[in-house]
Design a protein around this motif. Structure first.
Motif, mmCIF file in Angstrom:
data_model
loop_
_atom_site.group_PDB
_atom_site.id
_atom_site.type_symbol
_atom_site.label_atom_id
_atom_site.label_comp_id
_atom_site.label_asym_id
_atom_site.label_seq_id
_atom_site.Cartn_x
_atom_site.Cartn_y
_atom_site.Cartn_z
ATOM 1 N N VAL A 6 -6.501 -6.263 -0.937
ATOM 2 C CA VAL A 6 -5.425 -6.508 -1.896
ATOM 3 C C VAL A 6 -5.063 -5.203 -2.607
ATOM 4 O O VAL A 6 -5.929 -4.455 -3.045
ATOM 5 C CB VAL A 6 -5.862 -7.568 -2.942
ATOM 6 N N ILE A 7 -3.771 -4.943 -2.728
ATOM 7 C CA ILE A 7 -3.269 -3.774 -3.462
ATOM 8 C C ILE A 7 -2.884 -4.261 -4.852
ATOM 9 O O ILE A 7 -1.993 -5.091 -5.008
ATOM 10 C CB ILE A 7 -2.053 -3.152 -2.745
ATOM 11 N N ASP A 8 -3.582 -3.748 -5.868
ATOM 12 C CA ASP A 8 -3.333 -4.208 -7.231
ATOM 13 C C ASP A 8 -2.429 -3.273 -8.036
ATOM 14 O O ASP A 8 -2.158 -3.507 -9.204
ATOM 15 C CB ASP A 8 -4.657 -4.405 -7.974
ATOM 16 N N PHE A 9 -1.962 -2.196 -7.442
ATOM 17 C CA PHE A 9 -1.081 -1.207 -8.072
ATOM 18 C C PHE A 9 -1.701 -0.582 -9.319
ATOM 19 O O PHE A 9 -1.001 -0.153 -10.223
ATOM 20 C CB PHE A 9 0.291 -1.810 -8.409
ATOM 21 N N HIS A 22 -8.409 7.004 -2.465
ATOM 22 C CA HIS A 22 -9.033 5.682 -2.539
ATOM 23 C C HIS A 22 -8.087 4.604 -1.983
ATOM 24 O O HIS A 22 -8.498 3.747 -1.201
ATOM 25 C CB HIS A 22 -9.415 5.373 -3.986
ATOM 26 N N VAL A 23 -6.836 4.660 -2.373
ATOM 27 C CA VAL A 23 -5.859 3.677 -1.902
ATOM 28 C C VAL A 23 -5.549 3.918 -0.423
ATOM 29 O O VAL A 23 -5.421 2.970 0.356
ATOM 30 C CB VAL A 23 -4.572 3.745 -2.753
ATOM 31 N N ARG A 24 -5.482 5.166 -0.022
ATOM 32 C CA ARG A 24 -5.138 5.510 1.359
ATOM 33 C C ARG A 24 -6.133 4.934 2.360
ATOM 34 O O ARG A 24 -5.744 4.473 3.434
ATOM 35 C CB ARG A 24 -5.081 7.036 1.493
ATOM 36 N N ILE A 25 -7.425 4.943 2.022
ATOM 37 C CA ILE A 25 -8.439 4.495 2.983
ATOM 38 C C ILE A 25 -8.762 3.003 2.872
ATOM 39 O O ILE A 25 -9.635 2.522 3.588
ATOM 40 C CB ILE A 25 -9.729 5.324 2.848
ATOM 41 N N LYS A 46 0.835 -1.198 0.000
ATOM 42 C CA LYS A 46 0.000 0.000 0.000
ATOM 43 C C LYS A 46 0.875 1.256 0.000
ATOM 44 O O LYS A 46 0.615 2.209 -0.739
ATOM 45 C CB LYS A 46 -0.916 -0.020 1.226
ATOM 46 N N LEU A 47 1.908 1.253 0.796
ATOM 47 C CA LEU A 47 2.823 2.380 0.865
ATOM 48 C C LEU A 47 3.510 2.612 -0.481
ATOM 49 O O LEU A 47 3.633 3.753 -0.946
ATOM 50 C CB LEU A 47 3.854 2.149 1.964
ATOM 51 N N LYS A 48 3.934 1.534 -1.124
ATOM 52 C CA LYS A 48 4.602 1.646 -2.423
ATOM 53 C C LYS A 48 3.641 2.179 -3.480
ATOM 54 O O LYS A 48 4.014 3.026 -4.306
ATOM 55 C CB LYS A 48 5.160 0.275 -2.835
ATOM 56 N N HIS A 49 2.392 1.696 -3.452
ATOM 57 C CA HIS A 49 1.384 2.177 -4.406
ATOM 58 C C HIS A 49 1.140 3.676 -4.199
ATOM 59 O O HIS A 49 1.048 4.437 -5.173
ATOM 60 C CB HIS A 49 0.090 1.376 -4.236
#
Length: 137
Positions: A90-93, A81-84, A5-8
């Protein structure tokens, strides 16, 4: 925080930074180009059509600057959106911002916003006034 998540979020932030940098560079190029056309113009033999050439890049840079600002706003929505996202999701990048387009003002509406209008309209007014002055004489 999840490492993926951090990388995304870092990827998205990189795009947001590039959009802001592009917008800044466009403003600089607009001022440089218009000022350059006026500086290199021969006042005694200046033709209003020569000055009107400055309108073309100014308008195109205005539209392009609006596009970059629009994209920046879309990527900010993606960032939120990614932050919350919950810790287990799952993080799909994905860098797809199309789902957020209905939440953001249209590209043309952003072009006409105060932020861009207060920068580009005075430049266009100066060009038009100069064209009118030269056309008279």
């Amino acid at each position: 925080m999840n490492e993926n998540k951090l990388k995304h979020l870092e990827f998205i932030q990189g795009v947001i930074n590039r959009m802001g940098q592009n917008s800044f560079l466009l403003k600089g190029w607009t001022v440089t180009l218009v000022a350059g056309l006026f500086v290199f113009a021969n006042i005694q033999e200046m033709d209003y059509r020569f000055i009107s050439i400055a309108l073309i890049p100014t308008i195109f840079f205005w539209l392009l600057d609006g596009y970059f600002l629009w994209q920046e706003k879309l990527f900010r929505k993606l960032y939120d959106h990614v932050r919350i996202k919950a810790e287990g999701e799952v993080i799909d990048f994905s860098m797809n911002v199309k789902p957020f387009a209905p939440e953001i003002s249209s590209w043309m509406r952003i072009c006409l916003s105060n932020t861009l209008g207060l920068f580009y309209l005075p430049i266009i007014v100066i060009i038009v006034i100069t064209m009118a002055f030269v056309y008279k004489y």
